[in-house]
Design an enzyme around this catalytic site. Structure first.
Site, PDB file in Angstrom:
ATOM      1  N   ASP A   1       0.873  -1.170   0.000  1.00 15.60           N
ATOM      2  CA  ASP A   1       0.000   0.000   0.000  1.00 15.60           C
ATOM      3  C   ASP A   1       0.916   1.229   0.000  1.00 15.60           C
ATOM      4  O   ASP A   1       2.091   1.133   0.372  1.00 15.60           O
ATOM      5  CB  ASP A   1      -0.871  -0.059   1.259  1.00 15.60           C
TER       6      ASP A   1
ATOM      7  N   ASP B   1      -0.051   5.048   0.914  1.00 12.17           N
ATOM      8  CA  ASP B   1      -0.246   6.005   2.012  1.00 12.17           C
ATOM      9  C   ASP B   1      -0.327   5.279   3.350  1.00 12.17           C
ATOM     10  O   ASP B   1      -1.172   4.412   3.550  1.00 12.17           O
ATOM     11  CB  ASP B   1      -1.517   6.826   1.767  1.00 12.17           C
TER      12      ASP B   1
ATOM     13  N   GLN C   1      -6.702   5.973  -4.891  1.00 12.74           N
ATOM     14  CA  GLN C   1      -6.499   7.428  -4.991  1.00 12.74           C
ATOM     15  C   GLN C   1      -7.821   8.095  -5.369  1.00 12.74           C
ATOM     16  O   GLN C   1      -7.984   8.620  -6.479  1.00 12.74           O
ATOM     17  CB  GLN C   1      -5.371   7.747  -5.980  1.00 12.74           C
TER      18      GLN C   1
ATOM     19  N   CYS D   1     -11.322  -2.328  -8.822  1.00 11.47           N
ATOM     20  CA  CYS D   1      -9.945  -2.100  -8.371  1.00 11.47           C
ATOM     21  C   CYS D   1      -9.845  -1.395  -7.026  1.00 11.47           C
ATOM     22  O   CYS D   1      -8.814  -1.497  -6.360  1.00 11.47           O
ATOM     23  CB  CYS D   1      -9.124  -1.379  -9.440  1.00 11.47           C
ATOM     24  N   ARG D   2     -10.889  -0.707  -6.613  1.00 11.88           N
ATOM     25  CA  ARG D   2     -10.793   0.001  -5.334  1.00 11.88           C
ATOM     26  C   ARG D   2     -10.780  -1.007  -4.187  1.00 11.88           C
ATOM     27  O   ARG D   2     -11.732  -1.762  -3.988  1.00 11.88           O
ATOM     28  CB  ARG D   2     -11.962   0.980  -5.191  1.00 11.88           C
ATOM     29  N   LYS D   3      -9.670  -1.004  -3.430  1.00 15.69           N
ATOM     30  CA  LYS D   3      -9.591  -1.909  -2.287  1.00 15.69           C
ATOM     31  C   LYS D   3     -10.734  -1.586  -1.322  1.00 15.69           C
ATOM     32  O   LYS D   3     -11.016  -0.408  -1.128  1.00 15.69           O
ATOM     33  CB  LYS D   3      -8.229  -1.751  -1.568  1.00 15.69           C
TER      34      LYS D   3
HETATM   35 MG   LIG Z   1      -2.921   3.139   3.492  1.00 14.84          MG
HETATM   36 ZN   LIG Z   2     -11.017   1.563  -9.393  1.00 16.34          ZN
END
Ligand SMILES: [Mg+2]
Ligand SMILES: [Zn+2]
Length: 174
Positions: free
Chosen positions: A10, A12, A54, A108-110
């Site tokens: 990951d 951030d 993001q 795709c968004r975790k």
């Molecule tokens: Mg993070």
């Molecule tokens: Zn995505």
């Protein structure tokens, strides 16, 4: 022949200190041991990729170009420490987002596993030869959904954290 190995990190809160919607290089504060961890992983035969949500793109805070430029800079900084980030995967989406083109209920968004599955495919690595480190339960959830072991990083020196994982998984080469 040794099998290909992949470490997914990951961004951030793992590579850089998590500041909300970070997008400027001057705001990057490296987590202690993070660049060194990547160099060490490379020496252990791992390719290292970054998988990062993001949603600031979808929220209209910054563009994908800004994200890519930041990632190019981060890769160059890591290189100065002897490490290589082989690829960055980022999800710019968010359901209900302000920027219509990114208002997507994507894969795709975790905690969805899309970026991890893509990386495994791109680097031709079996899930059992990969692991992920993230600072959010959704990172671990995404890893597990892809059949990859996920580890929750909660602070401290990242190199120490990563070394313990690799030794426990018996994926080290020295
Ligand atoms: Mg993070
Ligand atoms: Zn995505």
């Amino acid at each position: 022949m040794t099998e290909k190995k992949l470490c997914l990190l990951d961004r951030d809160g793992v590579l850089n200190v998590d500041k909300a919607y970070l997008c400027k290089t001057e705001d990057v504060e490296w987590v202690p041991g993070s660049r060194e961890a990547i160099a060490w992983l490379n020496r252990q035969g791992f390719q290292v990729v970054v998988v990062t949500n993001q949603s600031g793109v979808a929220r209209g805070f910054f563009t994908e170009d800004v994200v890519r430029e930041l990632h190019d800079w981060m890769a160059a900084e890591v290189k100065k420490s002897g490490g290589e980030i082989a690829s960055f995967y980022y999800c710019p989406h968010l359901p209900g987002a302000a920027v219509r083109q990114y208002d997507v209920d994507c894969d795709c968004r975790k905690p969805k596993p899309g970026m991890i599955l893509q990386a495994l495919n791109d680097f031709d690595v079996k899930p059992c030869n990969a692991f992920l480190a993230g600072d959010s339960p959704r990172d671990v959830e995404a890893a597990e959904a892809a059949g990859v072991k996920g580890f929750l990083y909660t602070g401290g020196n990242l190199l120490d954290f990563i070394q313990k994982i690799v030794w426990n998984l018996k994926l080290a080469e020295d």
